[in-house]
Enzyme design. Structure first.
Site, mmCIF file in Angstrom:
data_model
loop_
_atom_site.group_PDB
_atom_site.id
_atom_site.type_symbol
_atom_site.label_atom_id
_atom_site.label_comp_id
_atom_site.label_asym_id
_atom_site.label_seq_id
_atom_site.Cartn_x
_atom_site.Cartn_y
_atom_site.Cartn_z
ATOM 1 N N TYR A 1 -10.460 29.274 -3.917
ATOM 2 C CA TYR A 1 -10.857 29.915 -5.330
ATOM 3 C C TYR A 1 -9.806 29.481 -6.450
ATOM 4 O O TYR A 1 -10.640 29.287 -7.632
ATOM 5 C CB TYR A 1 -11.099 31.464 -5.133
ATOM 6 C CG TYR A 1 -12.146 31.731 -3.920
ATOM 7 C CD1 TYR A 1 -13.325 31.861 -4.223
ATOM 8 C CD2 TYR A 1 -11.799 32.203 -2.630
ATOM 9 C CE1 TYR A 1 -14.401 32.100 -3.318
ATOM 10 C CE2 TYR A 1 -12.631 32.518 -1.796
ATOM 11 C CZ TYR A 1 -13.880 32.436 -2.054
ATOM 12 O OH TYR A 1 -14.972 32.624 -0.940
ATOM 13 N N CYS B 1 -21.091 26.462 -0.822
ATOM 14 C CA CYS B 1 -20.165 27.342 -0.893
ATOM 15 C C CYS B 1 -19.158 27.780 -0.212
ATOM 16 O O CYS B 1 -18.069 28.239 0.057
ATOM 17 C CB CYS B 1 -20.766 28.711 -1.612
ATOM 18 S SG CYS B 1 -22.126 29.377 -0.434
ATOM 19 N N HIS B 2 -19.543 27.377 1.316
ATOM 20 C CA HIS B 2 -18.808 27.570 2.376
ATOM 21 C C HIS B 2 -17.447 26.834 2.359
ATOM 22 O O HIS B 2 -16.668 27.010 3.175
ATOM 23 C CB HIS B 2 -19.458 27.064 3.666
ATOM 24 C CG HIS B 2 -20.150 25.592 3.896
ATOM 25 N ND1 HIS B 2 -21.359 25.528 3.195
ATOM 26 C CD2 HIS B 2 -19.799 24.581 4.120
ATOM 27 C CE1 HIS B 2 -21.566 24.040 3.292
ATOM 28 N NE2 HIS B 2 -20.469 23.570 4.166
ATOM 29 N N GLU C 1 -18.783 19.999 9.543
ATOM 30 C CA GLU C 1 -18.340 19.100 8.483
ATOM 31 C C GLU C 1 -17.022 18.422 9.051
ATOM 32 O O GLU C 1 -16.619 17.238 8.360
ATOM 33 C CB GLU C 1 -18.355 19.583 7.407
ATOM 34 C CG GLU C 1 -19.759 20.097 6.667
ATOM 35 C CD GLU C 1 -19.607 20.492 5.449
ATOM 36 O OE1 GLU C 1 -18.669 20.488 4.650
ATOM 37 O OE2 GLU C 1 -20.683 20.832 4.750
ATOM 38 N N ASN D 1 -24.365 32.542 -5.174
ATOM 39 C CA ASN D 1 -25.050 31.488 -5.038
ATOM 40 C C ASN D 1 -26.247 31.626 -4.237
ATOM 41 O O ASN D 1 -26.107 31.900 -2.945
ATOM 42 C CB ASN D 1 -24.055 30.478 -4.019
ATOM 43 C CG ASN D 1 -24.726 28.921 -3.688
ATOM 44 O OD1 ASN D 1 -25.880 28.841 -4.222
ATOM 45 N ND2 ASN D 1 -23.800 28.135 -2.857
#
Length: 154
Positions: A89, A118-119, A146, A110
């Site tokens: 952040y 956003c993850h 991912e 979001n």
């Protein structure tokens, strides 16, 4: 507003379209199901993304999330974070302007999670939160899918 739902490893998801753009992705099965060309393409893209996100890259169809100018700016930065990588952040605040807290608020609002990733935003000392139905467990699952390195929770 046309909506189309899909089964995903995270449970049912519903895409919503307005004026030829995706405006939201919500957890749960939508009441109405309308197979527009865009929603069908977006559903098929997500199905493939869940199979191998590294092959898919960024979402290639138009997005138009509702939000303030600041939220729009933060969400635009989120879309530049590559698959399999994360940012804090604080780092996002340095790029987009604002404080880590204001970034966290924008990220938490979001309306198109996964497609606006956003993850991939983490707290300075751990995972931080996630607004999906499964909360942080969904965030961990997406990051693992991912191949992103997971932080140790402080």
């Amino acid at each position: 507003m046309p909506q189309l739902s899909l089964h995903s490893p995270l449970g049912p998801l519903t895409l919503s379209e307005e004026d030829g753009k995706i405006i939201s992705l919500d957890w749960g099965w939508g009441r109405d199901q309308t197979e527009t060309p865009l929603l069908c393409k977006a559903r098929d893209w997500l199905d493939q993304w869940f199979d191998d996100p590294a092959l898919m890259g960024a979402f290639p169809f138009p997005l138009e999330p509702y939000g303030t100018a600041y939220q729009q700016k933060v969400w635009a930065f989120l879309q530049t974070i590559p698959v399999g990588t994360t940012i804090t952040y604080g780092e996002l605040a340095q790029k987009a302007g604002g404080s880590p807290q204001s970034i966290g608020q924008a990220v938490g609002r979001n309306p198109i999670p996964i497609l606006i990733p956003c993850h991939r935003v983490l707290a300075r000392n751990g995972l931080g939160g996630y607004s999906g139905d499964g909360g942080v467990n969904d965030k961990v699952w997406l990051l693992e899918l991912e191949g992103a390195p997971l932080p140790t929770q402080a």
